[in-house]
Design a protein around this motif. Structure first.
Motif, short mmCIF file in Angstrom:
data_model
loop_
_atom_site.label_atom_id
_atom_site.label_comp_id
_atom_site.label_asym_id
_atom_site.label_seq_id
_atom_site.Cartn_x
_atom_site.Cartn_y
_atom_site.Cartn_z
N ARG A 1 0.71 -1.10 -0.47
CA ARG A 1 0.07 -0.26 -0.32
C ARG A 1 1.07 1.04 0.00
O ARG A 1 2.36 1.64 0.45
N ARG A 2 0.51 2.63 -0.12
CA ARG A 2 1.01 3.42 -0.80
C ARG A 2 1.50 4.37 1.09
O ARG A 2 0.68 4.00 1.80
N ASN A 3 2.47 4.22 1.14
CA ASN A 3 3.19 4.73 2.25
C ASN A 3 3.13 3.41 3.73
O ASN A 3 3.04 3.42 4.52
N HIS A 4 3.64 2.34 2.95
CA HIS A 4 3.78 1.55 4.03
C HIS A 4 5.02 1.57 4.92
O HIS A 4 6.23 2.05 5.01
N SER B 1 12.17 3.54 -1.64
CA SER B 1 11.23 4.32 -2.13
C SER B 1 10.19 3.26 -3.41
O SER B 1 11.21 2.58 -3.93
N PRO B 2 9.38 4.12 -4.28
CA PRO B 2 8.87 3.37 -4.68
C PRO B 2 9.87 2.58 -6.28
O PRO B 2 10.49 3.67 -6.26
N GLY C 1 -4.17 2.24 -5.51
CA GLY C 1 -3.24 3.28 -4.32
C GLY C 1 -2.28 2.19 -4.25
O GLY C 1 -2.48 2.10 -2.84
N ASP D 1 2.15 0.74 -3.89
CA ASP D 1 3.70 1.45 -4.85
C ASP D 1 3.64 -0.50 -5.08
O ASP D 1 4.02 -0.94 -4.68
#
Length: 327
Positions: free
Chosen positions: A182-185, A194-195, A271, A273
């Motif tokens: 998920r985004r900003n895990h 970073s992704p 949503g 990454d």
């Protein structure tokens, strides 16, 4: 080989061969009759005539179905080829007109193709073949190729596997893998990742994973790749669909390996990454498989070409496909 003496051949009803082929496939007079559009009594009568003409019982009762004799089982593949060649011989040179076609086709494959094939195929059908109908159905666990022979499926989309000699295949793309989160895990962010970054091996193994497995298995290709490094990951749950996997990841702190093409397609929508796993996972070759009896069917060939043309771009940027052995 089918042994009929010359005198019997002159009076032999060749339509009986279609009945024999249906019985060998269905192992039931009821379903064979449904497939042929005949009554069960007509199929049973035809079986009696076949037994007399060929001098063999052909089938014995086994539970609620029929079990072919050794002689009958040996006829299945050559008989299928004979009927395929006969159909092609009699089909003539007529042109296939998709705008007037009313055929129905069943494609078996993972729900990956719900996202990566069916919407595009639907758009094409609406324009070029509006009367045709195509259904995506689940693969049958543990015997994916068997869907073609036993479950009235016209095409199967599956990782390359050993095929029986009645099946044909065309390679369509290699399926790479991405690690989704998920985004900003929180744990990946805490590690300063970073992704697109490669997740360190220790962190990767310590994260909680969801695994795609229609059969409920707790290990897959990613685990085999880890095992080669002497490591294991923590699989917390398994889910039978890719959509279930990426939704579970988007709504939790779970992570998962997902086919790269699908991951890039759904990430903005749900949503996610995308990261690089720490081990090299071989990219399986996805193939389109069908029963050889359909090879020369004009409508089937048209659909195969449509599906291949829609899926081949998924291989862009990956290693080249092996030479097609479809025709």
């Amino acid at each position: 080989m089918i042994h009929i003496n010359v005198m019997n051949f002159r009076s032999f009803d060749l339509n009986l061969l279609r009945v024999l082929d249906a019985l060998l496939t269905e192992r039931s007079t009821v379903t064979a009759a449904q497939k042929l559009g005949l009554s069960q009594s007509a199929v049973s009568a035809a079986l009696g005539r076949l037994r007399h003409a060929l001098g063999d019982p052909l089938f014995v009762r086994h539970g609620r179905g029929l079990e072919p004799t050794d002689y009958a089982a040996g006829l299945h593949i050559p008989l299928g080829r004979l009927l395929e060649d006969t159909e092609y011989l009699l089909s003539g040179p007529g042109q296939f007109d998709p705008s007037q076609a009313t055929q129905e086709f069943r494609i078996s494959g993972a729900d990956f193709f719900s996202d990566m094939l069916m919407p595009q195929l639907a758009t094409d059908l609406r324009i070029n073949a509006p009367r045709m109908r195509v259904m995506l159905v689940d693969l049958v666990p543990d015997n994916y190729v068997d869907t073609l022979e036993r479950y009235h499926v016209d095409l199967a989309l599956l990782p390359q596997t050993a095929l029986p000699n009645w099946a044909k295949e065309m390679p369509v793309f290699h399926s790479t893998f991405a690690l989704i989160a998920r985004r900003n895990h929180p744990r990946l962010a805490l590690a300063g990742l970073s992704p697109g970054d490669t997740v360190p091996l220790d962190l990767y193994c310590d994260l909680e994973h969801v695994l795609f497995s229609p059969e409920g298995k707790t290990a897959a290709m990613g685990d085999a790749a880890l095992a080669r490094l002497g490591r294991k990951r923590h699989v917390l749950i398994t889910l039978p669909t890719f959509a279930g996997v990426y939704h579970a990841v988007a709504e939790s702190d779970l992570v998962a390996l997902l086919p790269g093409q699908l991951a890039r397609h759904v990430a903005p929508r749900v949503g996610l990454d995308l990261f690089t796993p720490p081990m090299e996972v071989p990219a399986p070759l996805i193939t389109m498989v069908w029963h050889r009896r359909a090879t020369h069917n004009p409508a089937h060939r048209w659909l195969r070409n449509k599906v291949a043309n829609l899926l081949l771009p998924l291989n862009e940027g990956e290693k080249p496909l092996p030479e097609s052995i479809a025709e």
